[in-house]
Motif scaffolding. Structure first.
Motif, mmCIF file in Angstrom:
data_model
loop_
_atom_site.group_PDB
_atom_site.id
_atom_site.type_symbol
_atom_site.label_atom_id
_atom_site.label_comp_id
_atom_site.label_asym_id
_atom_site.label_seq_id
_atom_site.Cartn_x
_atom_site.Cartn_y
_atom_site.Cartn_z
ATOM 1 N N GLN A 151 12.307 -11.579 80.160
ATOM 2 C CA GLN A 151 11.026 -11.065 80.654
ATOM 3 C C GLN A 151 9.887 -12.040 80.374
ATOM 4 O OE1 GLN A 151 9.897 -7.338 78.866
ATOM 5 N NE2 GLN A 151 8.281 -6.939 80.369
ATOM 6 N N GLN A 152 9.830 -12.543 79.153
ATOM 7 C CA GLN A 152 8.762 -13.479 78.788
ATOM 8 C C GLN A 152 8.819 -14.745 79.634
ATOM 9 O OE1 GLN A 152 6.621 -11.392 76.989
ATOM 10 N NE2 GLN A 152 6.234 -13.208 75.776
ATOM 11 N N HIS A 153 10.024 -15.268 79.839
ATOM 12 C CA HIS A 153 10.195 -16.509 80.589
ATOM 13 C C HIS A 153 9.718 -16.355 82.034
ATOM 14 C CE1 HIS A 153 11.982 -20.507 81.095
ATOM 15 N NE2 HIS A 153 12.408 -20.096 82.289
ATOM 16 N N CYS A 154 10.003 -15.211 82.627
ATOM 17 C CA CYS A 154 9.684 -15.006 84.048
ATOM 18 C C CYS A 154 8.268 -14.501 84.274
ATOM 19 C CB CYS A 154 10.700 -14.056 84.667
ATOM 20 S SG CYS A 154 12.381 -14.721 84.674
ATOM 21 N N GLU A 155 7.818 -13.581 83.427
ATOM 22 C CA GLU A 155 6.468 -13.054 83.615
ATOM 23 C C GLU A 155 5.406 -14.110 83.310
ATOM 24 O OE1 GLU A 155 6.101 -9.381 81.474
ATOM 25 O OE2 GLU A 155 7.161 -8.241 83.041
ATOM 26 N N ALA A 156 5.739 -15.101 82.510
ATOM 27 C CA ALA A 156 4.799 -16.204 82.242
ATOM 28 C C ALA A 156 4.479 -16.979 83.518
ATOM 29 C CB ALA A 156 5.380 -17.147 81.190
ATOM 30 N N GLN A 157 5.372 -16.881 84.511
ATOM 31 C CA GLN A 157 5.162 -17.549 85.803
ATOM 32 C C GLN A 157 4.565 -16.603 86.844
ATOM 33 O OE1 GLN A 157 5.696 -20.806 86.209
ATOM 34 N NE2 GLN A 157 6.458 -21.028 84.106
ATOM 35 N N GLY A 158 4.269 -15.366 86.423
ATOM 36 C CA GLY A 158 3.687 -14.391 87.338
ATOM 37 C C GLY A 158 4.700 -13.628 88.165
ATOM 38 N N TYR A 159 5.971 -13.698 87.794
ATOM 39 C CA TYR A 159 7.011 -13.033 88.560
ATOM 40 C C TYR A 159 7.246 -11.605 88.082
ATOM 41 C CZ TYR A 159 8.120 -17.827 90.017
ATOM 42 O OH TYR A 159 8.065 -19.107 90.509
ATOM 43 N N GLY A 160 7.850 -10.792 88.955
ATOM 44 C CA GLY A 160 8.153 -9.409 88.628
ATOM 45 C C GLY A 160 9.591 -9.263 88.174
ATOM 46 N N VAL A 161 9.794 -8.611 87.043
ATOM 47 C CA VAL A 161 11.132 -8.375 86.503
ATOM 48 C C VAL A 161 11.574 -6.962 86.895
ATOM 49 C CG1 VAL A 161 12.529 -8.254 84.409
ATOM 50 C CG2 VAL A 161 10.667 -9.923 84.567
ATOM 51 N N VAL A 162 12.629 -6.872 87.678
ATOM 52 C CA VAL A 162 13.095 -5.587 88.185
ATOM 53 C C VAL A 162 13.492 -4.668 87.033
ATOM 54 C CG1 VAL A 162 14.881 -4.453 89.579
ATOM 55 C CG2 VAL A 162 13.849 -6.603 90.359
ATOM 56 N N ARG A 163 13.062 -3.423 87.102
ATOM 57 C CA ARG A 163 13.325 -2.445 86.048
ATOM 58 C C ARG A 163 14.506 -1.530 86.369
ATOM 59 N NH1 ARG A 163 9.334 -5.391 84.758
ATOM 60 N NH2 ARG A 163 7.737 -4.700 83.280
ATOM 61 N N GLU A 164 14.688 -1.201 87.653
ATOM 62 C CA GLU A 164 15.661 -0.169 88.022
ATOM 63 C C GLU A 164 17.115 -0.644 87.950
ATOM 64 O OE1 GLU A 164 11.832 0.811 90.168
ATOM 65 O OE2 GLU A 164 12.975 -0.979 89.647
ATOM 66 N N LEU A 165 17.332 -1.942 87.896
ATOM 67 C CA LEU A 165 18.683 -2.500 87.920
ATOM 68 C C LEU A 165 18.869 -3.401 86.712
ATOM 69 C CD1 LEU A 165 18.103 -3.296 91.593
ATOM 70 C CD2 LEU A 165 19.988 -1.818 90.913
ATOM 71 N N VAL A 166 20.036 -3.330 86.091
ATOM 72 C CA VAL A 166 20.244 -4.033 84.821
ATOM 73 C C VAL A 166 21.641 -4.649 84.775
ATOM 74 C CG1 VAL A 166 18.658 -2.509 83.575
ATOM 75 C CG2 VAL A 166 21.102 -1.936 83.672
ATOM 76 N N GLY A 167 21.834 -5.564 83.824
ATOM 77 C CA GLY A 167 23.166 -6.057 83.524
ATOM 78 C C GLY A 167 23.957 -4.998 82.767
ATOM 79 N N HIS A 168 25.168 -5.358 82.317
ATOM 80 C CA HIS A 168 26.059 -4.324 81.780
ATOM 81 C C HIS A 168 27.215 -4.928 81.000
ATOM 82 C CE1 HIS A 168 28.796 -5.496 85.110
ATOM 83 N NE2 HIS A 168 27.665 -5.662 85.784
ATOM 84 N N GLY A 169 27.859 -4.066 80.207
ATOM 85 C CA GLY A 169 29.129 -4.440 79.607
ATOM 86 C C GLY A 169 30.184 -4.561 80.687
ATOM 87 N N LEU A 170 31.261 -5.291 80.373
ATOM 88 C CA LEU A 170 32.283 -5.586 81.371
ATOM 89 C C LEU A 170 33.652 -5.522 80.703
ATOM 90 C CD1 LEU A 170 32.493 -6.676 84.375
ATOM 91 C CD2 LEU A 170 32.624 -8.958 83.354
ATOM 92 N N GLY A 171 34.665 -5.065 81.448
ATOM 93 C CA GLY A 171 35.997 -4.997 80.865
ATOM 94 C C GLY A 171 37.006 -4.456 81.846
ATOM 95 N N ARG A 172 37.727 -3.416 81.442
ATOM 96 C CA ARG A 172 38.729 -2.809 82.330
ATOM 97 C C ARG A 172 38.080 -1.992 83.439
ATOM 98 N NH1 ARG A 172 43.886 -3.495 80.769
ATOM 99 N NH2 ARG A 172 44.283 -4.145 78.620
#
Length: 272
Positions: A151-172
């Motif tokens: 968030q800090q890296h991207c918002e420092a450039q004035g960009y919007g960080v999407v809230r509704e979608l996220v990364g996740h754990g992965l496996g079977r």
């Protein structure tokens, strides 16, 4: 519940991830002006099956395609279409594969021809933020540390960080705990432990962070119509440090890109 993987399971997951990595590398040679994302989808499915794997997205949650191809203002989950890509477009290709009982899942945003400088910068910053986030995936840190860094890296450039979608754990299964937001507060959220495997995937907009879903029930687009960029890697926590299981090396080789971004997250050099 976080499902910890054994050393042997992590190696199986690396194989699954590399199926996706090789698929994206193959597609990198085909992503060009005049090509349709439906054509790319067919190529992707055939290539994954030829590697002895099963397309990870096809049929999952009733997904009708092997690839999710998100063009320009599409953030993620773009369904393949018959519309040809054109000069100046960007397209995020998200791909999954199931092999040895485990999923691989990652994404790369491609530039088509001559892309506008402001869009090219958005691609660059988003890709940088992926590795900024991965660096925080280590024993002693928490979910919020990764999100905060991105968030800090991207918002420092004035960009919007999407809230509704996220990364996740992965496996079977494709989506496990924990959720991995691209925003957050340091020291908050679940604690990282050895054996965790996650998909970290910054979804960064050139304008507002707000998004909406199209009537197809899948494609998510920016509310202001500005472009969005998406990169994703699969990472295991090994001996307290992040180890990337996927790679963009096949994409970089196809595109003639020299990169050392992944070097610090590998125990040994990747042999293509």
């Amino acid at each position: 519940m976080i499902i910890v993987k054994t050393t042997e399971e992590i190696e199986l997951m690396r194989q699954s991830a590399l199926v996706v990595s090789k698929t994206l590398g193959m597609l990198a040679k085909e992503v060009k002006e005049g090509v349709t994302t439906k054509h790319l989808d067919k190529l992707g499915e055939d290539f994954i099956r030829a590697q002895g794997a099963i397309p990870g997205f096809l049929g999952l949650y009733d997904c009708p395609s092997t690839l999710l191809c998100s063009v320009n203002e599409a953030v993620v989950h773009g369904l393949p279409t018959d519309i040809p890509l054109k000069n100046g477009d960007i397209v995020s290709i998200d791909c999954g594969a199931l092999m040895n009982g485990f999923y691989g899942d990652h994404a790369y945003t491609f530039e088509i021809g001559e892309v506008a400088p402001e869009t090219k910068k958005l691609v660059q910053i988003t890709k940088e933020s992926l590795y900024v986030g991965i660096r925080e995936f280590k024993v002693g840190n928490r979910v919020g540390d990764v999100g905060f860094a991105i968030q800090q890296h991207c918002e420092a450039q004035g960009y919007g960080v999407v809230r509704e979608l996220v990364g996740h754990g992965l496996g079977r299964v494709m989506h496990e705990d924990p959720e991995m937001p691209n925003y957050g507060r340091r020291g908050r959220g679940k604690k990282f432990i050895d054996g965790m495997v996650v998909a970290i995937e910054p979804m960064i907009n050139g304008g507002t962070h707000k998004v909406r879903q199209l009537k197809d029930g899948w494609t998510i687009v920016t509310q202001d119509g500005k472009p969005s960029v998406h990169f994703e890697h699969d990472i295991a926590l090994v001996d307290g440090k992040p180890e990337i299981l996927s790679t963009f090396a096949y994409v970089h080789e196809a595109l003639g890109i020299t990169s050392t971004d992944e070097d610090e997250f590998r125990k040994e050099a990747l042999v293509l």
